[in-house]
Design a protein around this motif. Structure first.
Motif: not given
Length: 404
Positions: A8-26
């Motif tokens: 489970i990748l839990a994403v909260s409200g910060g600008i670093a959320a764009f990195k989380s998209a890359a992490l999901v892909s990896k």
């Protein structure tokens, strides 16, 4: 190592959320099954559709959305997870989790899960350094959350400093290491003896000499060894700590008590880790009754205690022997001297005066030095994480010896 694992990748409200998209892909490319949870604030930075497209899974963002009437969504996904990673973890989310607040999909799921939870903080450097935030981080570490320290660098707000979320590649490696360590049981069948805590050297029925050791490091090592499948005997000086489940404990008080216990279990041990802070000296004379206050000074003559580590270093046959060097100066020099003079296979050294590395705290800053010259230095870690590093270094040393 993440292939087939439920993440489970839990994403909260910060600008670093764009990195989380890359992490999901990896993660998906590495073979993991990924489900994404988002807070309402996170959706202001990245849309749920982005994560749905990358994960090929629905995105969870509403506690009250129950598509399957036979299941409670946040309980179902909490049970599904092998691990949960909160990235980015904002100051707001850290505060909620530290105080047990459950007011959205992310926080309710985390409270309901039994899976390991990793937190990757991301925020402005001044926010990160705020005492309230650091207090929450400390609480979370004590509660068993695994906090991945933010990185130094340029921040979206224009400041430069600590607060950047760890990079997707680094987060992927952390999860790979988590599953690698969890799945191997590399100490299965091994008997590990660990000493922990202080000793108390009696003067009279009221007074004794002791030191500041809390035993936290030794108890954490015992837990880490147990998690790797070892049969663990924990020889403990006086502490108030709870013994981890499944570990045999032998309670001792004095250096002599600890020596006798170590000698008893040493013969059948595969690995001995001596992390206890044993008194080097004890009062030469003791009193059966309380010594009354008298005019003038009182001198207590001290005599040497048995050097447990040196004794078993001389007696060892096939045992792997690990010692500790808690120093206040010339740390590496003294650690190397102890490694050789006491016939150790590996030594763990730290500077007790360094902030984050002293007695009684929840963190440590360690260096491990092996007999074959391999040295590893670690940043500030919780004692639980430091213990895992120590066990991993012991396992690595054993493997090198097997292949040498």
């Amino acid at each position: 190592m993440v292939e087939g694992k439920n993440v489970i990748l839990a994403v909260s409200g910060g600008i670093a959320a764009f990195k989380s998209a890359a992490l999901v892909s990896k993660l998906v490319q590495a073979g993991a099954n990924v489900k994404v949870m988002m807070t309402e604030s996170a959706k202001e930075f990245v849309t749920p559709l982005t994560f749905q497209a990358l994960s090929s899974q629905p995105v969870y963002d509403n506690t009250f959305h129950e598509p399957d009437p036979t299941k409670i969504a946040h309980i179902d996904i909490a049970d599904w997870a092998d691990v949960i990673l909160v990235a980015p973890a904002t100051a707001n989310v850290l505060a909620k989790l530290a105080n047990g607040i459950a007011d959205d999909m992310l926080t309710t799921t985390i409270l309901a899960t039994t899976a390991p939870i990793y937190l990757a903080p991301a925020m402005n450097v001044n926010m990160y350094n705020r005492r309230s935030v650091q207090r929450n981080v400390k609480t979370l570490k004590e509660d068993g959350y695994k906090v991945i320290d933010g990185e130094e660098g340029y921040l979206a707000c224009g400041w430069t400093g600590k607060g950047r979320m760890a990079e997707p590649d680094d987060l992927l490696q952390i999860l790979q290491k988590h599953f690698s360590s969890q799945s191997r049981n590399l100490l299965a069948g091994k008997k590990v003896v660990i000493t922990a805590g202080p000793t108390q050297e009696r003067i009279d029925p009221v007074r004794y000499f002791t030191n500041h050791s809390s035993g936290k490091m030794g108890y954490a090592i015992a837990q880490a060894a147990k998690e790797q499948g070892a049969e663990v005997v924990l020889i403990s000086g006086p502490t108030t700590l709870q013994v981890p489940d499944g570990i045999e404990v032998v309670h001792t008080i004095s250096a002599q008590d600890m020596y006798e216990a170590v000698i008893k279990y040493f013969v059948h041990a595969d690995i001995v880790i001596k992390s206890a802070a044993v008194a080097d000296y004890r009062p030469k004379d003791t009193f059966l009754h309380k010594r009354k206050k008298q005019p003038g000074t009182w001198s207590v003559e001290m005599e040497r205690t048995i050097d447990i580590l040196k004794t078993i270093g001389e007696q060892k046959t096939t045992q792997l022997l690990v010692g500790f060097a808690a120093e206040s100066e010339n740390v590496e020099e003294y650690a190397l001297s102890k490694l050789h003079s006491k016939n150790l296979d590996l030594i763990v050294a730290n500077n007790i005066l360094q902030e984050g590395a002293g007695f009684k705290g929840e963190t440590n800053i360690i260096m491990t030095i092996a007999k074959d010259g391999r040295k590893k230095e670690y940043p500030v870690l919780s004692k639980i994480e430091a213990a895992k590093c120590i066990i991993e270094d012991i396992i690595s040393y054993t493997k090198r010896q097997e292949h040498s």
